[in-house]
Enzyme design. Structure first.
Site, PDB file in Angstrom:
ATOM      1  N   ASP A  12      38.814  -7.818 -21.717  1.00  0.00           N
ATOM      2  CA  ASP A  12      39.810  -8.886 -21.672  1.00  0.00           C
ATOM      3  C   ASP A  12      40.885  -8.725 -22.736  1.00  0.00           C
ATOM      4  O   ASP A  12      40.770  -7.897 -23.641  1.00  0.00           O
ATOM      5  CB  ASP A  12      39.125 -10.259 -21.811  1.00  0.00           C
ATOM      6  CG  ASP A  12      38.016 -10.260 -22.864  1.00  0.00           C
ATOM      7  OD1 ASP A  12      38.029  -9.392 -23.751  1.00  0.00           O
ATOM      8  OD2 ASP A  12      37.150 -11.142 -22.794  1.00  0.00           O
ATOM      9  N   ASN A  70      29.335 -21.282 -24.625  1.00  0.00           N
ATOM     10  CA  ASN A  70      29.240 -22.007 -23.348  1.00  0.00           C
ATOM     11  C   ASN A  70      28.730 -21.109 -22.216  1.00  0.00           C
ATOM     12  O   ASN A  70      28.765 -21.485 -21.055  1.00  0.00           O
ATOM     13  CB  ASN A  70      30.598 -22.620 -22.986  1.00  0.00           C
ATOM     14  CG  ASN A  70      31.688 -21.566 -22.808  1.00  0.00           C
ATOM     15  OD1 ASN A  70      31.411 -20.357 -22.800  1.00  0.00           O
ATOM     16  ND2 ASN A  70      32.918 -22.009 -22.645  1.00  0.00           N
ATOM     17  N   HIS A  77      29.972 -18.061 -21.477  1.00  0.00           N
ATOM     18  CA  HIS A  77      30.961 -17.169 -20.856  1.00  0.00           C
ATOM     19  C   HIS A  77      30.661 -15.705 -21.164  1.00  0.00           C
ATOM     20  O   HIS A  77      30.062 -15.371 -22.188  1.00  0.00           O
ATOM     21  CB  HIS A  77      32.405 -17.561 -21.210  1.00  0.00           C
ATOM     22  CG  HIS A  77      32.858 -17.243 -22.598  1.00  0.00           C
ATOM     23  ND1 HIS A  77      33.746 -18.037 -23.284  1.00  0.00           N
ATOM     24  CD2 HIS A  77      32.582 -16.213 -23.447  1.00  0.00           C
ATOM     25  CE1 HIS A  77      33.991 -17.509 -24.461  1.00  0.00           C
ATOM     26  NE2 HIS A  77      33.290 -16.399 -24.586  1.00  0.00           N
ATOM     27  N   GLU A 116      34.925 -18.382 -17.801  1.00  0.00           N
ATOM     28  CA  GLU A 116      34.473 -19.663 -18.323  1.00  0.00           C
ATOM     29  C   GLU A 116      33.624 -20.404 -17.283  1.00  0.00           C
ATOM     30  O   GLU A 116      33.789 -20.188 -16.076  1.00  0.00           O
ATOM     31  CB  GLU A 116      35.692 -20.521 -18.686  1.00  0.00           C
ATOM     32  CG  GLU A 116      36.598 -19.896 -19.748  1.00  0.00           C
ATOM     33  CD  GLU A 116      36.060 -20.039 -21.163  1.00  0.00           C
ATOM     34  OE1 GLU A 116      34.821 -20.026 -21.355  1.00  0.00           O
ATOM     35  OE2 GLU A 116      36.873 -20.136 -22.096  1.00  0.00           O
TER      36      GLU A 116
HETATM   37  C1  F6R Z   1      35.303 -10.564 -26.061  1.00  0.00           C
HETATM   38  C2  F6R Z   1      34.685 -11.358 -25.011  1.00  0.00           C
HETATM   39  C3  F6R Z   1      33.953 -12.632 -25.283  1.00  0.00           C
HETATM   40  C4  F6R Z   1      33.039 -12.564 -26.508  1.00  0.00           C
HETATM   41  C5  F6R Z   1      32.316 -13.882 -26.719  1.00  0.00           C
HETATM   42  C6  F6R Z   1      31.460 -13.867 -27.973  1.00  0.00           C
HETATM   43  O1  F6R Z   1      35.925  -9.414 -25.520  1.00  0.00           O
HETATM   44  O2  F6R Z   1      34.797 -10.984 -23.887  1.00  0.00           O
HETATM   45  O3  F6R Z   1      33.186 -12.970 -24.150  1.00  0.00           O
HETATM   46  O4  F6R Z   1      32.117 -11.526 -26.327  1.00  0.00           O
HETATM   47  O5  F6R Z   1      33.249 -14.916 -26.826  1.00  0.00           O
HETATM   48  O6  F6R Z   1      32.297 -13.746 -29.085  1.00  0.00           O
HETATM   49  P1  F6R Z   1      31.735 -13.451 -30.556  1.00  0.00           P
HETATM   50  O7  F6R Z   1      31.147 -12.088 -30.530  1.00  0.00           O
HETATM   51  O8  F6R Z   1      32.949 -13.514 -31.438  1.00  0.00           O
HETATM   52  O9  F6R Z   1      30.734 -14.521 -30.826  1.00  0.00           O
END
Ligand code: F6R
Length: 241
Positions: free
Chosen positions: A67, A135, A137, A142
């Protein structure tokens, strides 16, 4: 689903990095699916360490990131393109032309999504690294009543913007939109590697991995995949029996 719980962050990072390094040594033109956020940083550090010790080369590797924020220039230090250069690409021998992220500056997000999916279809991902949002994701898919299969632009939930605000000077600077691989694209990878750390994610880890499969927890869809490896630290894994 293979779930491994590690005592130390060091052990988890070393193990995760070894999965990438061993794959690239067996298959030099492997296609790696990568993620950003705080979770992968230690893993990228270990990969860089191995590269510097001449244990692996990425000359023929291709990467696809999950992403990117919409409206943030790749040169901006908040972009995921910048993050990838800072933590991985600039330290290893991968040619820049073989590293792909969705273009968050594209004029037409629909066109950009199709372009990204066409590239993914031509070069299927061997192993996709995933972090987990509080959450549930994955990527920026989401919780919702429906989930998109392919790459698409998405309005970020306030809770996600708040969680990511720690990387920005203020909440106002956190982008409202991102472009992300869809759950369908993610599930097409040969192997999925989900890495989660911290007590604050123990509940969502339990729900995603052992609860019902539901679009309100996008990571629960991982239960449908034939080859998922989950790496947890003790805190994130503490609610699993
Ligand atoms: C990042 C991504 C997100 C993160 C997730 C966890 O490329 O796709 O899904 O993996 O938000 O983020 P952290 O590792 O910062 O807790």
């Amino acid at each position: 689903m293979e779930i491994i719980i590690f005592e130390t962050q060091q052990e988890l990072d070393t193990y995760a990095a070894s999965l990438f390094i061993n794959l690239v040594n067996e298959k030099p033109n492997a296609v790696l699916g990568l993620a950003t956020g705080s979770t992968p940083i230690g893993i990228y550090d270990k990969i860089v360490e191995s590269y510097k010790e001449h244990k692996v080369s990425f000359k023929e590797v291709t990467t696809f990131n999950l992403d990117e924020y919409v409206g943030i220039n790749p040169e901006n230090d908040q972009s995921y393109a910048y993050y990838m250069n800072q933590h991985l690409f600039s330290h290893i021998d991968i040619p820049a032309a073989q590293t792909y992220l969705p273009d968050g500056m594209a004029a037409d997000m629909h066109e950009e999504s199709l372009r990204y999916d066409t590239m993914l279809a031509a070069q299927p991902v061997d192993i996709q690294l995933l972090g987990l949002g509080h959450n549930g994701h994955i990527g920026f898919n989401e919780p919702d009543v429906h989930l998109s299969g392919g790459t698409h632009a998405v309005k970020l939930k306030e809770e996600t913007r708040e969680a990511n605000a720690r990387f920005f000077a203020s909440m106002n600077e956190v982008p409202e939109y991102a472009i992300t691989m869809g759950v369908g694209s993610i599930l097409k990878a040969n192997t999925l590697l989900l890495v989660v750390r911290g007590a604050d994610k123990a509940q969502i880890v339990k729900e995603a991995l052992t609860g019902p499969i539901t679009t309100s927890i996008p990571a629960s869809l991982l239960q449908t995949h034939a080859r998922v490896i989950v790496l947890l630290d003790r805190e994130a894994g503490r609610m699993l029996a």
